[in-house]
Design an enzyme around this catalytic site. Sequence first.
Site, short mmCIF file in Angstrom:
data_model
loop_
_atom_site.label_atom_id
_atom_site.label_comp_id
_atom_site.label_asym_id
_atom_site.label_seq_id
_atom_site.Cartn_x
_atom_site.Cartn_y
_atom_site.Cartn_z
N ASP A 224 0.88 -1.16 0.00
CA ASP A 224 0.00 0.00 0.00
C ASP A 224 0.93 1.22 0.00
O ASP A 224 2.10 1.13 0.37
CB ASP A 224 -0.96 0.00 1.20
C1 BGC Z 1 -4.87 3.42 -0.10
C2 BGC Z 1 -4.96 2.46 -1.27
C3 BGC Z 1 -4.73 3.21 -2.55
C4 BGC Z 1 -3.38 3.91 -2.48
C5 BGC Z 1 -3.05 4.71 -3.71
C6 BGC Z 1 -3.60 4.25 -0.12
O1 BGC Z 1 -3.67 5.25 0.82
O2 BGC Z 1 -4.94 2.71 1.11
O3 BGC Z 1 -6.20 1.84 -1.28
O4 BGC Z 1 -4.80 2.36 -3.64
O5 BGC Z 1 -3.38 4.81 -1.38
O6 BGC Z 1 -3.85 5.84 -3.78
#
Ligand code: BGC
Length: 755
Positions: free
Chosen positions: A235
């Site tokens: 993530d």
């Molecule tokens: C989120 C993800 C997301 C990623 C990119 C993170 O903060 O938890 O779900 O895909 O950011 O935006």
Amino acid sequence: MTTFANLDVPALLAELTLEEKASLCSGADFWHTKAVERAGVPAVMVTDGPHGLRKQSTSADQVGLADSVPATCFPPAVALGSSFDAGLVERVGQALGAETRTENVAVLLGPGINIKRSPLCGRNFEYLSEDPLVSGVLGAALVRGIQSAGVGACVKHFAANNQETDRARVSAEVDERTLREIYLAAFERVVSEAKPWMVMCSYNKVNGTYASQHPWLLTDVLRTEWGFDGVVVSDWGAVNDRVAALRAGLDLQMPAAGGHVTDAEIVAAVRAGELDEAVLDRAVERILTLLDRSLPAVREGGTFDAAAHHALAREAAADCAVLLKNDAVASADGSRAPLLPLDPAATVAVIGEFARTPRYQGAGSSQVNPTRLDDAWTAVREVAGDRAVFAAGFGLDDSANDEALRAEAVEAARAADVAVLFLGLPASDESEGFDRRHIRLPSAQIALLAAVAEVNPRMVVVLANGSTVQVSDWAHHAPAILEGWLLGQAGGGAIADLLAGRANPSGRLAETIPLRLADNPSHLNFPGELGVVRYGEGVFVGYRGYDAREQEVSYPFGHGLSYTSFGYTDLDITVDEQGVTVAATVTNTGSRDGKEVVQVYVSPPGSAVARPVRELKAFAKVALAPGESRRVDLTLTTRDLSYFHPVQGRWVLEGGEYDVAVGASSRDLRLSATVTVGSSEPAPPLAEDASLVEWLAHPVGSRLLQERLSVAGPSLLTDPEMHHVVGNFPLARLAAFPGMPITPADVEDLRRAAR
Ligand code: BGC
């Protein structure tokens, strides 16, 4: 059609330098992987997800909306989960895939399939259900749809990311049985059935170890057990120790940020002999394979029909809304009929700012810039014309004069045949990044509802919320309640279709609506404290917990009404070595076309472990014309009936009588039967400290023990009365008591013989 040469992955692996290989393991910026131009390795782009494409320019802030390209905002997962319709969800996935391809993007960062452990989780709108079967079946459908366009899906957030509070650090303390049966089960299904190209690890720790550097999760379970052959991406910002993460199975670190530094850490670790270069090679091979898979679509691009996608978004939205309640009310001529669908001749007061300013998606990284946006007020007026009036009723910001707005709305309701109130949670209540503190609607809205009810009891409430809200304190005012969740860009039109009866509600609750927050099984353990959240309710999540504690709820899991009715007959269950096949006939017994969600629940026999009273094990959505019947066949595997044995580390099928019920919700079971399932389990070996009761229950041990005791003569070991008193004592220790007919050495001999 142009064809694009594939990457020669083995040749590249042999050719790339250590530094080049390490560089591929982190992003170039927020959304792109790195290229190695010298060797012809291109960079590709990945973007959010999950319910629409959020393609930003590289310079954009991560959660900003401003410059993401317009894309269809389909109903978010909270709504799609309620469709209970894998076919529909797969079509939405196909449309998402087509838009991803059109923008030359390699991977769409979705679906999110975390379990809704608590209604408070700020990101529940991005997740499908409190139930792992619904999450898994619909998650797999989304992945299949997206990947049919030749681009990748990325299943997230692996694993046990069920809250936003302290999400970047908190340790989810979950026992293995609960992990396997509830929190990993949907990931397992999606990985094994739909083969996603990517899995995103979560920010949190799982039992003390960051998910991003968890070898058991990322390698033993995900790859070795489930056969995942894609890329594990972090993530965004989830990597704590880059080398440990790589070793654990995390291939790609996103975004760039410290990425260049961590590339150097990988190189240094290999040079220092602390990291086997083969580990790096495996990650690079997987990343190159991902590039290879995506390049044809990314380079070729595509097109999509925005109007057709909007129409699909509207169709999907109509199939997701859940009709919670539709009581009969008296009309002018004294006859009584359900309030919905609205009488075409009725005058309607459309009340509530959400009718004009829809809440249609949640905040944070999933926020899409829609291609267009329908509001319900415009859509209702298109049909009702002058018979409809609008009053805002409340404001969406703090400066609104709610009292004046309420007074105006009450007058509009008084003058109309029916009042339709659009209520819901303000956007600021629900977002990625934080959890809610309560599940109530804003007090100004409840005051409005009570005031309208006094002047016009013919009131429909349409809800807009990304996660469960409490209805128990006001539902008595409203004969009809339509739970609209967040329905995406075409939700306004879909709501108008449902109110008018042009569409028939067919959504079902994928999450229970409890009477009050405190009833939720996770309540005393959410969101944890001091960096730890203990999943103390174990497998008793959502309806599994409400049912085990025999709690009354406002609306149970699986519930949802229709403008028609359905009958269930002719249950037929067959059991064989593969599992259980359930067949039942469903008939549309009403006068409108409609869709029923046939749900199969299984109650296990008395068990060695605490098991839920009943669990959803299969479901199917069927469309039926009035009077039409359909035979529905659903198959449950032996694994579906098993529980995970945490000591033996495997799924165990218990023999015995299982109740199998078919119905319209977890608490509306129409047909049921008891079937006997044999267990093919070998008797587990008797432990050194096996108790007298365990010996007596063991098929071989019990025979050997009884034979020995029958020779040795009567004692407390043979006296059934005494079994209550000493039955839980280890037999070997009992044998050491004075005057016993056998010795600890005899017990050990018998134990060996019983193996
Ligand atoms: C989120 C993800 C997301 C990623 C990119 C993170 O903060 O938890 O779900 O895909 O950011 O935006």
